[in-house]
Write an enzyme that holds these catalytic residues in place. Structure first.
Site, mmCIF file in Angstrom:
data_model
loop_
_atom_site.group_PDB
_atom_site.id
_atom_site.type_symbol
_atom_site.label_atom_id
_atom_site.label_comp_id
_atom_site.label_asym_id
_atom_site.label_seq_id
_atom_site.Cartn_x
_atom_site.Cartn_y
_atom_site.Cartn_z
ATOM 1 N N ASN A 8 0.878 -1.183 0.000
ATOM 2 C CA ASN A 8 0.000 0.000 0.000
ATOM 3 C C ASN A 8 0.909 1.225 0.000
ATOM 4 O OD1 ASN A 8 -1.768 2.061 0.559
ATOM 5 N ND2 ASN A 8 -2.270 1.358 2.648
ATOM 6 N N TRP A 9 0.979 1.863 -1.154
ATOM 7 C CA TRP A 9 1.921 2.988 -1.285
ATOM 8 C C TRP A 9 1.417 4.254 -0.613
ATOM 9 C CZ3 TRP A 9 3.797 2.720 -7.130
ATOM 10 C CH2 TRP A 9 4.473 1.509 -7.334
ATOM 11 N N LYS A 10 0.137 4.258 -0.218
ATOM 12 C CA LYS A 10 -0.460 5.456 0.401
ATOM 13 C C LYS A 10 -0.221 6.673 -0.504
ATOM 14 C CE LYS A 10 -0.056 3.201 4.781
ATOM 15 N NZ LYS A 10 -0.057 3.287 6.233
ATOM 16 N N HIS A 95 -9.508 0.972 4.806
ATOM 17 C CA HIS A 95 -8.191 1.089 5.441
ATOM 18 C C HIS A 95 -8.310 1.982 6.668
ATOM 19 C CE1 HIS A 95 -4.116 2.431 6.204
ATOM 20 N NE2 HIS A 95 -3.759 1.248 5.719
ATOM 21 N N GLU A 97 -6.684 4.399 7.747
ATOM 22 C CA GLU A 97 -6.587 5.854 7.505
ATOM 23 C C GLU A 97 -7.870 6.389 6.886
ATOM 24 O OE1 GLU A 97 -2.823 5.475 5.516
ATOM 25 O OE2 GLU A 97 -2.050 4.827 7.459
ATOM 26 N N GLU A 166 -5.297 -5.353 10.305
ATOM 27 C CA GLU A 166 -4.254 -4.363 10.590
ATOM 28 C C GLU A 166 -4.598 -3.642 11.890
ATOM 29 O OE1 GLU A 166 -2.168 -2.929 6.794
ATOM 30 O OE2 GLU A 166 -4.088 -1.917 6.849
ATOM 31 N N GLY A 172 2.342 2.009 10.885
ATOM 32 C CA GLY A 172 3.280 3.132 10.796
ATOM 33 C C GLY A 172 3.959 3.475 12.114
ATOM 34 N N SER A 210 3.351 -2.281 10.292
ATOM 35 C CA SER A 210 4.794 -2.297 10.541
ATOM 36 C C SER A 210 5.462 -3.610 10.129
ATOM 37 C CB SER A 210 5.092 -1.961 12.010
ATOM 38 O OG SER A 210 4.680 -0.626 12.300
ATOM 39 N N GLY A 231 2.840 -1.068 4.284
ATOM 40 C CA GLY A 231 2.827 0.346 3.919
ATOM 41 C C GLY A 231 4.247 0.840 3.703
ATOM 42 N N GLY A 232 4.825 1.445 4.758
ATOM 43 C CA GLY A 232 6.132 2.107 4.668
ATOM 44 C C GLY A 232 7.213 1.317 3.941
HETATM 45 P P1 PGA Z 1 2.793 0.222 7.659
HETATM 46 O O1 PGA Z 1 1.323 0.416 7.002
HETATM 47 O O2 PGA Z 1 3.389 -1.006 7.051
HETATM 48 O O3 PGA Z 1 3.528 1.474 7.282
HETATM 49 O O4 PGA Z 1 2.576 0.088 9.133
HETATM 50 C C1 PGA Z 1 0.495 -0.677 6.767
HETATM 51 C C2 PGA Z 1 -0.804 -0.216 6.152
HETATM 52 O O5 PGA Z 1 -1.272 0.870 6.519
HETATM 53 O O6 PGA Z 1 -1.403 -0.897 5.299
#
Ligand code: PGA
Length: 247
Positions: A8-10, A95, A97, A166, A172, A210, A231-232
């Site tokens: 997930n590149w956000k 998600h 967010e 998640e 994050g 994470s 994500g990150g």
């Molecule tokens: P993260 O994000 O790996 O940066 O914790 C995961 C996600 O939000 O899908």
């Protein structure tokens, strides 16, 4: 079932950066049987990513969010047919967010899932509890409430949904659930589907929060975990390569 490594590149990697990322990643990534790589770029990079990966059948491109209507006066939104036309074969829904920063409700996630099913785009429904809910022992109740977005779907439709567990406190933050903690929630998710007629083996439950090169192996060693949503670490071609190649 294939193992899924979803990135997930956000709000990172516009078309130019996406192209550079893929150049570096694809030059080094060799297809591994039984593994799929799903990439969720920002909407503006969908077409680029779909084009650059079109010869790689094991790579699936998806969008991070959709609107439930096919078209209309919804400024800033992206419909499922439009995402599909740009190359998306999957979409994240709910998600954390979207839920906690943008106020997406369970009713919204329910409508998005139905729009995706209508257009045969794979839905990845994200669920997860906040830290106070975990500490209050409400984790499974929160997850079941979020799974309520799938209420009324028959077993065939349910079997097409991928779930990403998640925990909000792990996204994050560098804190992740232990494989055993994640497995406990994955079991509860599987039980919810089994109670609705879906065979446990037909269900894919990803873990996210994470995930990094140094914890991926322990997570994948847990049989309940069918893959990961990252994500990150998914926007760094080197880290992402280590994750997707992890044993
Ligand atoms: P993260 O994000 O790996 O940066 O914790 C995961 C996600 O939000 O899908």
């Amino acid at each position: 079932m294939s193992r899924i490594f979803a990135g997930n590149w956000k709000m990172h990697l516009g078309p130019e950066e996406a192209r550079a990322f893929l150049k570096s990643f694809l030059a080094r990534y060799r297809r591994v049987t039984g593994r799929e790589v799903w990439l969720f770029p920002p909407a503006v990079s969908l077409e680029t990513v779909a084009r650059e990966t079109r010869d790689r059948a094991e790579i699936i491109v998806g969008t991070q969010n959709v609107h439930w209507d096919d078209k209309g006066a919804f400024t800033g939104e992206l419909s499922v047919p439009m995402a599909k036309e740009a190359g998306a074969r999957a979409a994240l829904v709910g998600h954390s967010e979207r839920r906690h920063v943008f106020g997406e409700t369970e009713d919204d996630t329910a409508k998005k899932v139905r729009a995706l099913l209508r257009h045969q785009v794979k839905a990845v429904l994200c669920v997860g509890e906040m830290i106070d809910q975990r500490e209050a022992g409400q984790t499974v109740a929160v997850i079941e409430r979020q799974l309520g977005a799938l209420a009324g779907l028959d077993a065939n439709a349910l079997a097409d949904i991928t779930i990403a567990y998640e925990p909000v406190w792990a996204i994050g933050t560098g804190r992740n659930a232990t494989p055993a903690d994640a497995a406990q929630v994955h079991r509860a998710i599987r039980a919810w589907f089994v109670a609705r007629g879906v065979a446990a083996r037909n269900l894919t439950v990803l873990y996210g929060g994470s995930v990094k090169p140094d914890n991926i192996a322990a997570l994948l060693a847990e049989p309940e975990i069918d893959g990961v949503l990252v994500g990150g670490a998914s926007i760094d071609a080197g880290a992402w390569l280590e994750i997707v190649n992890s044993r």
